[in-house]
Design an enzyme around this catalytic site. Structure first.
Site, PDB file in Angstrom:
ATOM      1  N   ASP A 293     -28.301  13.036  -4.044  1.00 38.97           N
ATOM      2  CA  ASP A 293     -27.062  13.349  -4.740  1.00 38.97           C
ATOM      3  C   ASP A 293     -26.366  14.492  -3.994  1.00 38.97           C
ATOM      4  O   ASP A 293     -26.941  15.124  -3.107  1.00 38.97           O
ATOM      5  CB  ASP A 293     -27.341  13.685  -6.213  1.00 38.97           C
ATOM      6  CG  ASP A 293     -26.111  13.456  -7.085  1.00 38.97           C
ATOM      7  OD1 ASP A 293     -24.997  13.360  -6.535  1.00 38.97           O
ATOM      8  OD2 ASP A 293     -26.266  13.369  -8.320  1.00 38.97           O
ATOM      9  N   GLU A 496     -19.560  15.391 -15.578  1.00 38.77           N
ATOM     10  CA  GLU A 496     -20.741  16.176 -15.199  1.00 38.77           C
ATOM     11  C   GLU A 496     -20.818  17.493 -15.997  1.00 38.77           C
ATOM     12  O   GLU A 496     -20.505  17.523 -17.174  1.00 38.77           O
ATOM     13  CB  GLU A 496     -20.758  16.396 -13.688  1.00 38.77           C
ATOM     14  CG  GLU A 496     -20.799  15.048 -12.927  1.00 38.77           C
ATOM     15  CD  GLU A 496     -21.084  15.194 -11.463  1.00 38.77           C
ATOM     16  OE1 GLU A 496     -22.039  15.904 -11.109  1.00 38.77           O
ATOM     17  OE2 GLU A 496     -20.368  14.569 -10.655  1.00 38.77           O
TER      18      GLU A 496
END
Ligand code: BGC
Ligand code: BGC
Length: 774
Positions: A293, A496
């Site tokens: 990521d 997020e």
């Protein structure tokens, strides 16, 4: 640059050989540099086609805030043009005769190909969880795959198969359910839709792209729902919840798994060999690619984003390294050469990347550039009527009716008042990961050419049924004479960690106030709540005659009106427990739930919800608005650079170029480059007041005059900046001492080119008499 139409000619492409033999053959002809480059994934705004030609990255991505050629809102043909350009750059013959390997492009099409204007915007996963409909999700995957391929992109970072267990987490809406047995089949279905079915002729072919199950694992299990946080507990118990969706995705053939940011029992996943290799490979038998990521390898103890052999050694195959790709590449090459990284591990990782490309057909001698491949260039795929019909069906099937005194379904011919600022706001219905990373902000309906707002759909339907719908965004219209008031309200978009919350309180009372007002006027009320999670809604439920949890439906408002008018019955059922209390302690299962997983009324169920307690210790706390954070801001501050607006302060215009970069966290700062005479002006839309605190970093002394305008005051800060240049991050404090009119707008003008980094602009009262400082 001329575009190559032919395939990578120097690859041995004897298709009769097994995959393994073809991969081994290619590997045997690659240098260490070229191998390492296959493991490096930069983002499109941090490298050029020249860099691609020179370094030959294996893959690249666009971040949620990145678009081709620096334009976040670039139309589809620009995406395709960049894909073709990178194809040409990555397949140009190599001087030393090494095999050329085309680069592949990955994107976050997490609810449709929503980085691209005009794409179909499907409901976020939380809504799809309420449908329980794997066939529907498979069709969504196929539609999304075709839209992605139309723009030349090969690979999707989706599905998220997180099992969100604490709804305070900002990514709860990316999760299908708190129940892993609901998540698993839906994640697998999306994989099949995106990639096609392994073994069939069109697998990874026309209309199909590679899928990614993410984020392995326990992203939804962090303590207090803190994004990228710590997960603690017995490993088998954690696996029994959070790892369950992976075997299903692997069975469906998922080609890629993305490692998660979180740690488990103190070890960051990107450096966790026991889990990345032991569990994912050895136990679950995953054979595909593990991608990292966003700079997450840099969070491993002892690593930085540019120096981290640990991740590769733990089992990561591709580093997602948006900006620092060059230093990371050089360090990895050195670490292979000095034996820190065994050649066998390098070959294993590169071999997996090559095998993915083989399966995508990119290593065949007849491989074509993106625009000449499958659906490449078929822009009619984006927002096509067929795809929008699937989205509309998904919206309708995802609506969960929590309460209905009998006002629903709406009567044909009814006169409707449709109220609330969200009613005609497509960006709000779409949520995060839509055109921009955070969504919302400056995205008015003109950004969504192929979409219908909830109000528009209700109005069309009402008229068709011989009635009417009147829009009242601020609720000012007198409700008397209307048959029902539909109040559309909900969370501002986020993505997020920006969406992390401390409680389940919904402290925006716009919807509540309208519901109460109409109720008092005797008009029946329908609440339509747009949200990325269940929240404490006791007050709104009390004030509404009917309440629909609408989640984040996306581009097809008609799916909502289909339900409200009863054109379809409500089949959506909660895939998350709905909290009875506002505090925020995790609720997974009956304990603490007002409505359980599986709850949801059909339109024929007239069921009144008893009056609910409105007591909440947190409601009056108010919001802390004193600090504004540039990186996470969305609509809070708008930069005006000449004639072009700078959305989220990323983009260019008026002589200003702004890009996001990571200071302490992802894109928590902006780097702003001024052309000669350019002005950056920041207009505050929140209600903050007081002195200004600006956290900034200036590498070089200004080469010309720099003026700070605060309210109506202009201050020459050239000398101050000359003194602070090169000293790292500093805080500039502007009080009435040097700017008697603090106003609510600040601007910086630079006579000469200048680059400054800004992490934060906050307003806060400093002590009486505080002086300005730089
Ligand atoms: C997110 C991923 C995403 C990646 C690329 C990360 O911050 O956690 O879900 O795929 O960025 O945009
Ligand atoms: C997102 C990217 C986004 C970036 C901003 C990541 O978490 O996944 O897509 O552009 O953060 O920092």
């Amino acid at each position: 640059m001329p575009l190559e139409t032919s395939g990578p000619a120097t690859i041995a492409d004897d298709k009769t050989q097994s995959e393994a033999a073809r991969v081994a053959d290619i590997l045997s002809r690659m240098s260490v540099e070229r191998k390492v480059a296959q493991l490096i994934q930069p983002q499109i705004n941090s490298f050029t086609a020249e860099d691609m030609k020179r370094y030959r990255f294996g893959s690249y991505l666009n971040g949620g805030n990145g678009g081709p050629y620096g334009d976040e809102f670039a139309p589809a043909d620009r995406w395709l043009a960049l894909a073709d350009e990178m194809w040409a750059a990555s397949t140009a013959p190599l001087p030393d005769g090494e095999p050329v390997i085309p680069a592949i492009w990955g994107t976050d099409a997490v609810h449709g190909h929503t980085n691209v204007p005009g794409a179909t915007i499907f409901p976020h996963n939380i809504g799809l969880g309420a449908t329980r409909d794997a066939d529907l999700v498979r069709r969504i995957g196929a539609a999304t795959g075709a839209e992605i391929q139309a723009t030349g992109i090969d690979w999707n970072f989706s599905p998220t198969v997180a099992v969100a267990r604490d709804d305070r987490w900002g990514r709860t809406y990316e999760s299908y359910s708190e129940d892993p047995t609901i998540v698993a089949p839906l994640g697998a279905a999306l994989v099949e839709g995106l990639q096609g079915i392994p073994g069939r002729k069109d697998y990874l072919g026309t209309g199909h792209v590679a899928a990614t199950a993410k984020h392995f694992f326990a992203d939804g299990g962090t303590s207090q729902g803190v994004d990228q946080g710590d997960v603690n507990g017995d490993i088998e118990a954690l696996k029994a919840i959070h790892a369950v969706p992976y075997p299903a995705a692997i069975d469906a053939g998922v080609e890629v798994v993305m490692a998660s940011f979180n740690s488990i029992n103190g070890v960051k996943m990107h450096g966790n060999r026991d889990l990345l290799t032991g569990v994912l490979r050895d136990e679950m038998g995953f054979k595909g690619v593990v991608v990292g990521d966003w700079n997450a390898h840099g969070q491993i103890d002892g690593c930085t984003v540019s120096d981290c052999p640990q991740a590769l050694l733990a089992g990561l195959d591709i580093y997602m390294v948006p900006d620092d790709w060059k230093a990371l590449l050089e360090n990895l090459v050195a670490q292979v050469e000095d034996g820190t990284i065994p050649m066998a591990r390098l070959d294993e990782a590169v071999g997996r990347v090559l095998r993915l490309k083989l399966r995508l057909g990119l290593l065949d001698s007849d491989a074509k550039k993106p625009s000449a491949r499958g659906d490449g260039g078929d822009f009619a795929q984006l927002g096509s009527p067929a795809h929008r019909a699937i989205a509309r069906e998904a919206v309708a099937k995802s609506q969960v009716l929590l309460k209905n005194d009998g006002v629903l379904p709406l009567k044909r011919g009814a006169r409707l008042l449709v109220a609330g600022s969200a009613a005609d706001d497509i960006a709000k219905a779409a949520g995060g990961w839509t055109l921009t990373w955070q969504g919302g902000g400056e995205l008015d309906n003109s950004y969504f050419p192929n979409a219908t707002s909830i109000y528009r759909a209700l109005s069309d339907e009402a008229k068709a049924a011989g009635g009417s719908a009147t829009l009242s965004p601020d609720g000012a219209i007198d409700p008397s004479g209307y048959d029902a008031a539909i109040v559309v309200f909900g969370e501002e978009p986020y993505a997020e960690f920006v969406g992390d919350r401390k409680t389940m309180v919904f402290d925006d009372t716009e919807g509540l106030d309208l519901l109460r007002k109409y109720k008092a006027a005797g008009v029946p009320t329908v609440a339509v709540f747009l949200s990325g999670r269940p929240m404490w809604m006791n007050r709104e439920l009390n004030a509404a005659d009917a309440f629909v949890a609408s989640w984040l439906p996306g581009s097809e408002g008609a799916g909502v009106s289909d339900i409200l008018f009863g054109k379809r019955d409500t089949t959506g059922r909660l895939s998350f427990s709905w909290p009875a209390d506002c505090g925020g302690a995790p609720v997974n299962g009956p304990g603490g739930a007002l409505f359980n997983v599986g709850y949801g009324l059909s339109l024929t169920d007239k069921r009144a919800v008893p009056t609910l307690s409105e007591k909440c210790g947190y409601v009056s706390e108010g919001r802390a608005t004193a600090w504004y954070d540039l990186g996470r801001l969305g609509g809070g501050i708008t930069a005006l650079g000449g004639e072009t607006r700078l959305p989220n302060l990323v983009g260019q215009g008026g002589g200003i170029v702004a890009r996001g970069f990571d200071k302490d966290r992802q894109e928590d700062a902006r780097e702003i480059t001024f052309g000669p005479g350019a002005t950056l002006s920041l207009a505050q839309s929140g209600s903050g007041s007081g002195d200004y605190r600006i956290l900034y970093n200036l590498a070089d002394q200004p080469a010309g005059k720099v003026t700070l305008t605060v309210g109506d005051d202009r201050i020459d800060i050239t000398r101050n900046l000359a003194l602070s240049a090169g000293k790292g991050w500093r805080e500039m404090i502007i009080t009435e001492d040097c700017a008697p009119d603090l106003g609510d707008r600040i601007a910086i003008t630079s006579a000469a080119p200048m680059t400054i980094q800004i992490a934060r602009i906050a307003r806060q009262d400093m002590p009486e008499g505080a002086q300005c400082s730089f």
